[in-house]
Motif scaffolding. Sequence first.
Motif: not given
Lengths: 307, 260
Positions: A87, A89, A91-93, A96, A100-101, A103-105, A109, A132, A148, B13, B17, B20-21, B24, B96-97, B105-107
């Motif tokens: 799973t 992302d 859309e991110l490198s 990244e 960003i993962y 950041r979820y925790f 940065y 990518q 991740r 958060r 994200r 960040l997308v 670009r 994309a799930k 995550t905690p979210l």
Amino acid sequence: MDPLISARGLTKRFGDLVAVDGIDFDVAKGEAFGFLGPNGAGKTSTMRMIGSTSPVTAGTLRVLGLDPAVDGPRIRARVGVVPQLDTLDMELSVRENLVIYGRYFDLTYAEAGRRADELLAFVQLTERARDQVEPLSGGMKRRLTIARALISEPDLLLLDEPTTGLDPQARHLLWDRLYRLKQRGVTLVLTTHYMDEAEQLCDRLVVMDKARIVAQGSPRELIERYSTREVVELRFPPDAAESMDGRLNGLADRVEVLPDRVLLYTANGDAASAALHESGIRPESTLVRRSTLEDVFLRLTGRSLIE
Amino acid sequence: MIASLPFGRRASRLIERNLLVYRRGWIIIFSGFFEPFFYLLGIGFGIGSLVGNVSLGAGHSVPYAVFVAPALMAGTAMNGALYDSTFNLFFKLRYAKTYDAVLATPLGVADVALGEVTWALMRGSLYSLGFLVVMAALGLVISPWALLALPAATLIGFSSAAVGTVATTFMRKWQDFDLVIVVTLPLLLFSATFFPISVYPAPLQAFVQLTPLYHGVDLIRGLTTGNLGPGLLVDVGYLVLLGAFGLAITSRRLQHLLLK
């Protein structure tokens, strides 16, 4: 010491379907614990309940001493999850994805970036940091998913079929990384339908079939309990195998006739194949090998693991 | 059960994200500025030159472009908020799930719902801001109350994003999104956007007043033309309730879809 995970009568139902049917198990800290079983045995449902992303239908479950129904976010903060399907992302490198993962925790940065670089080195993806995700190979994506899952420095890592679909080289690299994590004291819980994976990685495992646990122990114990020391694998021309059944019975402790081969379970494989030869039976090929968990599974369920 | 966390504490958060997308792909965002501007030129000024003045009631009448521009701003807020809460959200949800990974995550679902709705309304607000600046530059803002048109556009973005998100959670395939156009196009055309509501017979007026964009148009037009009244508070109340309702349903839907 209290177990890291403890389940009693753990049950998961989806409507009429019983995915997990009242299972009991404990996972100790620092242990590598496996759920072995065919597709549909209930492994993934169990993992998702442990990861607090799927509510428990009945029974009790404690993860890190907490109840997922009440403390889901607190549990998830300390658990890393490698899901069965990536799973990432798209859309991110690569880098990244990790930052960003983090950041979820709630990492800063700076901290997320520092850990991302460390983890990229650990899973050997440093050169791909700015790329990518899409063009990465399956093995690389799995490694990135593991990186991740580690960004939060979890106490517990859940891996759902971590190497399914990977080539042998990619699998060995992944096993090596998981072994290192275990040595660092990370508790690993994984599901697999690969016997070699379970034998390589797991200190202890449960065999699941049709939503229930049918056996548990260390790989060694399970083999000793449910199989013999050695196995002689015989191949016969098509249709010849069934007629052999009666003639083979006296040659081994147990005989298993499969569609493509016949297995003789015996303490001494060489002696059994010599006796076979003397009795005038001439299979197309004969192979003496040590018993594996595959044999355990066959014994317990009467079926091969991957059909 | 829905929000084990304090509601939406970590919603920001998701916005990070998305930033960040789009870092670009900012050109994609930029393109959204032009559509309402073209409408303004073609209809506001072009057709407006044939129409002359339009009455706002109470003997107050304004040039057609002054009448149409705030409605286009309201439509911009709605459309801008729908970009990310429909197609983009569907992609993240079904293909994309993205949220499966987020929810490990905690979210929680409340964070996802609030984060994505907020992001979508931010995009709608950004376009609205750009459009408001253009309106001011072209002399189509005739009241200082227009300063409040931006928060009003944000409110339209909020309710549109929330409703768009709920609708998206029910979509099963890309073709289902044709429905979005079937709903939004009439809203854009008939919410007293291009002509006053007094054009409709009374029963139809009552019906139009039940639809969401009508309240958005009424609110922004009232502010940019200085045509204030208690009706504007009704507009605000309607949009707040619609957005809050959508947000609550979104959390439930995500729970149902992702945390089985």
